[in-house]
Structures are given as structure tokens and as C-alpha cells.
Write an enzyme that holds these catalytic residues in place. Structure first.
Site, PDB file in Angstrom:
ATOM      1  N   CYS A 115      -6.433   1.834   5.855  1.00 16.82           N
ATOM      2  CA  CYS A 115      -6.749   0.858   6.226  1.00 16.82           C
ATOM      3  C   CYS A 115      -6.196   0.275   7.679  1.00 16.82           C
ATOM      4  O   CYS A 115      -5.206   1.112   8.036  1.00 16.82           O
ATOM      5  CB  CYS A 115      -6.489  -0.405   5.235  1.00 16.82           C
ATOM      6  SG  CYS A 115      -4.931  -1.006   5.285  1.00 16.82           S
ATOM      7  N   GLU A 125       0.918   3.979   1.670  1.00 15.77           N
ATOM      8  CA  GLU A 125       1.508   4.382   3.352  1.00 15.77           C
ATOM      9  C   GLU A 125       2.555   3.441   3.585  1.00 15.77           C
ATOM     10  O   GLU A 125       3.509   4.094   4.232  1.00 15.77           O
ATOM     11  CB  GLU A 125       0.294   4.229   4.264  1.00 15.77           C
ATOM     12  CG  GLU A 125      -0.878   5.063   3.615  1.00 15.77           C
ATOM     13  CD  GLU A 125      -2.016   4.275   3.064  1.00 15.77           C
ATOM     14  OE1 GLU A 125      -3.259   4.410   3.508  1.00 15.77           O
ATOM     15  OE2 GLU A 125      -1.759   3.515   2.147  1.00 15.77           O
ATOM     16  N   HIS A 174       0.637  -1.255  -0.168  1.00 12.98           N
ATOM     17  CA  HIS A 174       0.041   0.001   0.041  1.00 12.98           C
ATOM     18  C   HIS A 174       0.944   1.291   0.049  1.00 12.98           C
ATOM     19  O   HIS A 174       2.133   1.320   0.340  1.00 12.98           O
ATOM     20  CB  HIS A 174      -0.886   0.027   1.381  1.00 12.98           C
ATOM     21  CG  HIS A 174      -1.851  -1.167   1.199  1.00 12.98           C
ATOM     22  ND1 HIS A 174      -2.993  -1.000   1.970  1.00 12.98           N
ATOM     23  CD2 HIS A 174      -2.179  -2.299   0.576  1.00 12.98           C
ATOM     24  CE1 HIS A 174      -3.881  -2.140   1.824  1.00 12.98           C
ATOM     25  NE2 HIS A 174      -3.299  -2.781   0.816  1.00 12.98           N
ATOM     26  N   CYS A 195      -2.411  -0.222   7.506  1.00 12.62           N
ATOM     27  CA  CYS A 195      -1.725   0.937   7.360  1.00 12.62           C
ATOM     28  C   CYS A 195      -1.701   1.955   8.547  1.00 12.62           C
ATOM     29  O   CYS A 195      -0.664   2.340   8.950  1.00 12.62           O
ATOM     30  CB  CYS A 195      -2.154   1.750   5.864  1.00 12.62           C
ATOM     31  SG  CYS A 195      -1.876   0.795   4.633  1.00 12.62           S
TER      32      CYS A 195
END
Length: 150
Positions: free
Chosen positions: A84, A56, A54, A87
Site C-alpha cells: 500500500c 512490510e 503491516h 508501506c
């Protein structure tokens, strides 16, 4: 607010790059306490064959490597969609000071929409939150991406 919008525009540029690569268009930028961009990144789980790919997470990895420290105290993360659970957990461990996000994620958002992990008083670290910065631009980019996939 202009400062937040400027950094969010940089995150949106990363999200557009992700979409061009066939990834879900999420982009992120990490900014130092002095206002310098330390790291930028975009979603890449498909390209990397990595469920943790992801935006992040990739930004936190780059910043930690560049700064020689996984603790990013005082830093602000700008991300185009509400992070999410995975993260947010990483952001807490990194000790970021603030998360600024664009569009809320009503299905998986772990800051305000579904869970409120980043501000949970039971944890030993919390961060400030500012949601909705350039939310429409972030939402439109995601919607266009998924429409093109159907």
C-alpha cells in the site's frame, strides 16, 4: 526465478501464520544483498492495535534494529501482496533496492496497480519491481481468508 520463488514461499509461510492469528494473511521477508534473510514478519495491526502493523513495516523495523541502520540499501523485500501507499513510502525511506510481490492489489496497490510510487522518477529514490511471483498462491490465501470471514 527459483530464488525469488523460494523467498516468496517464506513470505507465504508468514502470511499463513497471520491468517492463523486472525489477521489478514500478508507476509514479508527482507533479504540482504548477500542473500541472507535479515527479517521476516506478518500482518499484525489487530493484535498490536496499530494501523501501521503491516508486514512490510514490521519487517523494516526488525531489520533496522538488527542492523543498527534504518537504511537498507541493496536489500530486497519479498511480500505476498502489492504494498500500500504507507508501506511503499517506508520502503522508499529505507532505500531498499527491490520489491518482489505476489498478488497485485487492484484497490490499494501503490507499486503498479493504483499508483506507481516506487518507480516515480520525481522522487529521490526508486526501487526495482518484480510482481506476480507465486501470485496465485498469494491470491488464494487472501481469498480463502476473506471467504471464511463472511
Amino acid at each position: 526465478m527459483d530464488r525469488h520463488q523460494n523467498y516468496m514461499r517464506e513470505a507465504l509461510a508468514e502470511a499463513e501464520r497471520a491468517a492463523a492469528e486472525g489477521e489478514v494473511p500478508v507476509g514479508a521477508v527482507l533479504v540482504s544483498p548477500e542473500g541472507a534473510v535479515v527479517a521476516r514478519g506478518r500482518n499484525r495491526p489487530t493484535r498490536l492495535n496499530d494501523p501501521t502493523g503491516h508486514a512490510e513495516i514490521l519487517v523494516l523495523r526488525k531489520a533496522g534494529s538488527r542492523l543498527g541502520n534504518y537504511r537498507l540499501t541493496g536489500h530486497v523485500l519479498y511480500v505476498t501482496i502489492e504494498p500500500c501507499v504507507m508501506c511503499v513510502g517506508a520502503l522508499l525511506h529505507a532505500r531498499v533496492a527491490m520489491v518482489v510481490y505476489g498478488a497485485p492489489d487492484p484497490k490499494a496497490g501503490a507499486i503498479e496497480s493504483v499508483y506507481q510510487i516506487g518507480t516515480d522518477g520525481r522522487l529521490n529514490h526508486r526501487f526495482q519491481v518484480l510482481g506476480g511471483v507465486l501470485a496465485e498462491e498469494s491470491r488464494s490465501l487472501l481469498q480463502a481468508f476473506f471467504r471464511s470471514r463472511r
